[in-house]
Write a protein that holds these residues in place. Structure first.
Motif, PDB file in Angstrom:
ATOM      1  N   ILE A 213      13.764 -20.605  -2.188  1.00 23.39           N
ATOM      2  CA  ILE A 213      12.342 -20.317  -2.110  1.00 23.39           C
ATOM      3  C   ILE A 213      12.176 -18.820  -2.310  1.00 23.39           C
ATOM      4  CG2 ILE A 213      10.248 -20.458  -0.726  1.00 23.39           C
ATOM      5  CD1 ILE A 213      11.588 -22.640   0.917  1.00 23.39           C
ATOM      6  N   THR A 214      11.559 -18.428  -3.384  1.00 15.61           N
ATOM      7  CA  THR A 214      11.403 -17.017  -3.715  1.00 15.61           C
ATOM      8  C   THR A 214       9.948 -16.608  -3.522  1.00 15.61           C
ATOM      9  OG1 THR A 214      13.163 -17.189  -5.356  1.00 15.61           O
ATOM     10  CG2 THR A 214      11.755 -15.253  -5.486  1.00 15.61           C
ATOM     11  N   TYR A 215       9.742 -15.576  -2.716  1.00 11.76           N
ATOM     12  CA  TYR A 215       8.406 -15.062  -2.430  1.00 11.76           C
ATOM     13  C   TYR A 215       8.356 -13.616  -2.877  1.00 11.76           C
ATOM     14  CZ  TYR A 215       4.514 -13.237   0.376  1.00 11.76           C
ATOM     15  OH  TYR A 215       3.360 -12.619   0.792  1.00 11.76           O
ATOM     16  N   LEU A 216       7.369 -13.279  -3.695  1.00 15.24           N
ATOM     17  CA  LEU A 216       7.217 -11.924  -4.201  1.00 15.24           C
ATOM     18  C   LEU A 216       5.809 -11.432  -3.929  1.00 15.24           C
ATOM     19  CD1 LEU A 216       8.233  -9.469  -5.844  1.00 15.24           C
ATOM     20  CD2 LEU A 216       7.416 -10.651  -7.899  1.00 15.24           C
ATOM     21  N   ALA A 217       5.724 -10.250  -3.357  1.00 19.21           N
ATOM     22  CA  ALA A 217       4.427  -9.610  -3.130  1.00 19.21           C
ATOM     23  C   ALA A 217       4.493  -8.212  -3.719  1.00 19.21           C
ATOM     24  CB  ALA A 217       4.120  -9.545  -1.638  1.00 19.21           C
ATOM     25  N   ASP A 218       3.560  -7.912  -4.603  1.00 15.42           N
ATOM     26  CA  ASP A 218       3.485  -6.589  -5.199  1.00 15.42           C
ATOM     27  C   ASP A 218       2.037  -6.273  -5.544  1.00 15.42           C
ATOM     28  OD1 ASP A 218       2.945  -8.110  -7.449  1.00 15.42           O
ATOM     29  OD2 ASP A 218       4.872  -7.731  -8.410  1.00 15.42           O
ATOM     30  N   ALA A 219       1.811  -5.220  -6.293  1.00 10.56           N
ATOM     31  CA  ALA A 219       0.440  -4.815  -6.625  1.00 10.56           C
ATOM     32  C   ALA A 219      -0.278  -5.867  -7.449  1.00 10.56           C
ATOM     33  CB  ALA A 219       0.468  -3.482  -7.368  1.00 10.56           C
ATOM     34  N   LYS A 220       0.459  -6.774  -8.081  1.00  7.18           N
ATOM     35  CA  LYS A 220      -0.148  -7.817  -8.903  1.00  7.18           C
ATOM     36  C   LYS A 220      -0.512  -9.065  -8.112  1.00  7.18           C
ATOM     37  CE  LYS A 220       2.169  -6.330 -13.156  1.00  7.18           C
ATOM     38  NZ  LYS A 220       3.069  -6.727 -14.267  1.00  7.18           N
ATOM     39  N   GLY A 221      -0.079  -9.129  -6.862  1.00  6.78           N
ATOM     40  CA  GLY A 221      -0.433 -10.283  -6.045  1.00  6.78           C
ATOM     41  C   GLY A 221       0.752 -10.830  -5.278  1.00  6.78           C
ATOM     42  N   LYS A 222       0.530 -11.986  -4.656  1.00 11.26           N
ATOM     43  CA  LYS A 222       1.562 -12.662  -3.879  1.00 11.26           C
ATOM     44  C   LYS A 222       1.839 -14.019  -4.532  1.00 11.26           C
ATOM     45  CE  LYS A 222      -0.032 -10.562   0.451  1.00 11.26           C
ATOM     46  NZ  LYS A 222      -1.325 -10.011   0.000  1.00 11.26           N
ATOM     47  N   SER A 223       3.106 -14.301  -4.752  1.00 11.51           N
ATOM     48  CA  SER A 223       3.492 -15.519  -5.471  1.00 11.51           C
ATOM     49  C   SER A 223       4.708 -16.141  -4.805  1.00 11.51           C
ATOM     50  CB  SER A 223       3.824 -15.195  -6.936  1.00 11.51           C
ATOM     51  OG  SER A 223       2.790 -14.456  -7.547  1.00 11.51           O
TER      52      SER A 223
ATOM     53  N   ALA B 200       0.822  -1.214   0.000  1.00 13.43           N
ATOM     54  CA  ALA B 200       0.000   0.000   0.000  1.00 13.43           C
ATOM     55  C   ALA B 200       0.849   1.255   0.000  1.00 13.43           C
ATOM     56  CB  ALA B 200      -0.931  -0.013   1.219  1.00 13.43           C
ATOM     57  N   ARG B 201       2.048   1.151   0.535  1.00 14.20           N
ATOM     58  CA  ARG B 201       2.950   2.309   0.559  1.00 14.20           C
ATOM     59  C   ARG B 201       3.736   2.447  -0.742  1.00 14.20           C
ATOM     60  NH1 ARG B 201       5.470   1.252   6.613  1.00 14.20           N
ATOM     61  NH2 ARG B 201       3.631   1.904   7.811  1.00 14.20           N
ATOM     62  N   GLY B 202       3.466   1.572  -1.703  1.00 16.06           N
ATOM     63  CA  GLY B 202       4.110   1.682  -2.997  1.00 16.06           C
ATOM     64  C   GLY B 202       5.349   0.843  -3.191  1.00 16.06           C
ATOM     65  N   SER B 203       5.619  -0.094  -2.282  1.00 19.42           N
ATOM     66  CA  SER B 203       6.792  -0.954  -2.399  1.00 19.42           C
ATOM     67  C   SER B 203       6.392  -2.367  -2.784  1.00 19.42           C
ATOM     68  CB  SER B 203       7.561  -0.993  -1.072  1.00 19.42           C
ATOM     69  OG  SER B 203       8.076   0.266  -0.734  1.00 19.42           O
ATOM     70  N   SER B 204       7.332  -3.076  -3.382  1.00 18.54           N
ATOM     71  CA  SER B 204       7.196  -4.517  -3.572  1.00 18.54           C
ATOM     72  C   SER B 204       8.113  -5.200  -2.558  1.00 18.54           C
ATOM     73  CB  SER B 204       7.601  -4.916  -4.988  1.00 18.54           C
ATOM     74  OG  SER B 204       6.762  -4.308  -5.945  1.00 18.54           O
ATOM     75  N   TYR B 205       7.762  -6.428  -2.194  1.00 18.22           N
ATOM     76  CA  TYR B 205       8.536  -7.163  -1.194  1.00 18.22           C
ATOM     77  C   TYR B 205       9.041  -8.460  -1.811  1.00 18.22           C
ATOM     78  CZ  TYR B 205       9.454 -10.149   2.870  1.00 18.22           C
ATOM     79  OH  TYR B 205      10.021 -11.006   3.768  1.00 18.22           O
ATOM     80  N   LEU B 206      10.355  -8.673  -1.735  1.00 18.48           N
ATOM     81  CA  LEU B 206      10.982  -9.876  -2.285  1.00 18.48           C
ATOM     82  C   LEU B 206      11.759 -10.573  -1.191  1.00 18.48           C
ATOM     83  CD1 LEU B 206      11.905 -11.629  -4.781  1.00 18.48           C
ATOM     84  CD2 LEU B 206      13.902 -10.111  -4.870  1.00 18.48           C
ATOM     85  N   ALA B 207      11.474 -11.851  -0.980  1.00 18.87           N
ATOM     86  CA  ALA B 207      12.231 -12.666  -0.032  1.00 18.87           C
ATOM     87  C   ALA B 207      12.769 -13.879  -0.760  1.00 18.87           C
ATOM     88  CB  ALA B 207      11.351 -13.094   1.138  1.00 18.87           C
ATOM     89  N   VAL B 208      14.058 -14.136  -0.595  1.00 23.34           N
ATOM     90  CA  VAL B 208      14.670 -15.333  -1.180  1.00 23.34           C
ATOM     91  C   VAL B 208      15.299 -16.118  -0.032  1.00 23.34           C
ATOM     92  CG1 VAL B 208      16.276 -16.276  -2.856  1.00 23.34           C
ATOM     93  CG2 VAL B 208      15.151 -14.083  -3.315  1.00 23.34           C
ATOM     94  N   ALA B 209      14.710 -17.261   0.262  1.00 24.60           N
ATOM     95  CA  ALA B 209      15.198 -18.114   1.337  1.00 24.60           C
ATOM     96  C   ALA B 209      16.022 -19.254   0.755  1.00 24.60           C
ATOM     97  CB  ALA B 209      14.021 -18.678   2.128  1.00 24.60           C
ATOM     98  N   ASP B 210      17.138 -19.540   1.397  1.00 28.09           N
ATOM     99  CA  ASP B 210      18.041 -20.605   0.966  1.00 28.09           C
ATOM    100  C   ASP B 210      17.945 -21.743   1.962  1.00 28.09           C
ATOM    101  OD1 ASP B 210      20.164 -22.256   0.289  1.00 28.09           O
ATOM    102  OD2 ASP B 210      21.478 -20.583  -0.244  1.00 28.09           O
ATOM    103  N   THR B 211      17.380 -22.871   1.543  1.00 29.21           N
ATOM    104  CA  THR B 211      17.232 -24.016   2.449  1.00 29.21           C
ATOM    105  C   THR B 211      18.390 -24.995   2.339  1.00 29.21           C
ATOM    106  OG1 THR B 211      16.005 -25.380   0.868  1.00 29.21           O
ATOM    107  CG2 THR B 211      14.735 -23.835   2.213  1.00 29.21           C
ATOM    108  N   GLY B 212      19.404 -24.647   1.556  1.00 26.77           N
ATOM    109  CA  GLY B 212      20.546 -25.531   1.385  1.00 26.77           C
ATOM    110  C   GLY B 212      20.642 -26.046  -0.029  1.00 26.77           C
ATOM    111  N   ASP B 213      19.593 -26.697  -0.495  1.00 26.95           N
ATOM    112  CA  ASP B 213      19.596 -27.198  -1.868  1.00 26.95           C
ATOM    113  C   ASP B 213      18.511 -26.544  -2.721  1.00 26.95           C
ATOM    114  OD1 ASP B 213      17.372 -28.302  -0.720  1.00 26.95           O
ATOM    115  OD2 ASP B 213      17.897 -30.389  -1.145  1.00 26.95           O
ATOM    116  N   THR B 214      17.720 -25.653  -2.107  1.00 27.36           N
ATOM    117  CA  THR B 214      16.590 -25.040  -2.816  1.00 27.36           C
ATOM    118  C   THR B 214      16.506 -23.557  -2.473  1.00 27.36           C
ATOM    119  OG1 THR B 214      15.349 -27.120  -2.715  1.00 27.36           O
ATOM    120  CG2 THR B 214      14.087 -25.127  -3.177  1.00 27.36           C
TER     121      THR B 214
END
Length: 251
Positions: free
Chosen positions: A55-65, A39-53
């Motif tokens: 996990i990329t999480y993206l939240a923006d005005a288009k949705g959460k994926s 809502a404040r105009g930012s997108s949020y990107l998280a990239v988690a490293d589980t060792g062999d994988t």
């Protein structure tokens, strides 16, 4: 890795309901936090490293994926080699930077590179490399078109408020280091005696930092104060910082 994966899962489906008992602290909703950032105009990107994988999480005005990507052999070593090349030899491996972005983002790439403000939370080997250096298919750096900020964890988002006091920049550079104290600290008295010079002992002045500070002050709209050369000491900095409420500090 499992805890990080759970954290990202919570970001997708946290309910945000407060505790039912009067003496319970309200539940912090990751979903509500992410929605506030968007809502404040930012997108949020998280990239988690589980060792062999990854996990990329993206939240923006288009949705959460969310997407999972298997890390290829040698991925971590490649990231660290890229970083070390920059830090030690001032060499930038553009192909490696491009491969990192392609692997971590996949079909999220256009959304990430299309955002103007991005808040990133990255761990594992990727945390040693600025996200600004990731390259898109046109070999354009993310930092060239996107304003980035970082969070160590999503729970810190509520504390990341802009400063409301102070103006301008207080910048310190081109310090003159205390040679005797350095030589004592590294136990180099004998080496100093044998050489008869201290040219190669301790920290030499960095005149480029004087140029850097002056360039910053020329380009900052609010202006500021420079502390340079022999004046660039801890005591000088503290006196100036306590006298005037600067908004930005640059060392």
């Amino acid at each position: 890795g499992q805890l990080k994966a759970r954290h990202l899962k919570d970001a997708l489906d946290a309910s945000g309901k407060s505790g039912e008992k009067h003496n319970e602290a309200p539940t912090v909703s990751a979903t509500a936090t992410v929605d506030t950032l968007i809502a404040r105009g930012s997108s949020y990107l998280a990239v988690a490293d589980t060792g062999d994988t990854l996990i990329t999480y993206l939240a923006d005005a288009k949705g959460k994926s969310i997407r999972l990507t298997r890390k290829p052999a040698g991925f971590d070593a490649g990231v660290l080699n890229l970083r070390n090349g920059l830090a030690e030899r001032q060499l930038f491996d553009a192909r490696a930077a491009r491969n990192i972005a392609a692997l971590a983002l996949g079909d999220f790439e256009s959304r990430v590179f299309g955002t103007r403000r991005l808040i990133a939370e990255v761990d594992g080997a990727l945390s040693f490399l600025p996200v600004e250096l990731w390259l898109d298919a046109k070999m354009q750096a993310l930092g060239a078109q996107t304003a980035l900020s970082y969070l160590p964890t999503l729970a810190m988002a509520g504390t990341a408020r802009p400063s409301s006091i102070g103006k301008g920049v207080l910048a310190l550079g081109d310090a003159r280091f205390d040679a005797p104290r350095q030589i004592d600290a590294i136990g180099a008295q004998r080496e100093l005696t044998n050489r008869g010079t201290r040219d190669n002992l301790g920290f030499a002045p960095l005149p480029e930092t004087r140029d850097e500070v002056n360039a910053i002050l020329r380009n900052v709209r609010e202006g500021g104060t420079a502390i340079l050369g022999a004046d660039a000491t801890k005591s000088s900095f503290r006196r100036e910082a306590e006298k005037t409420p600067y908004r930005y500090l640059h060392f």
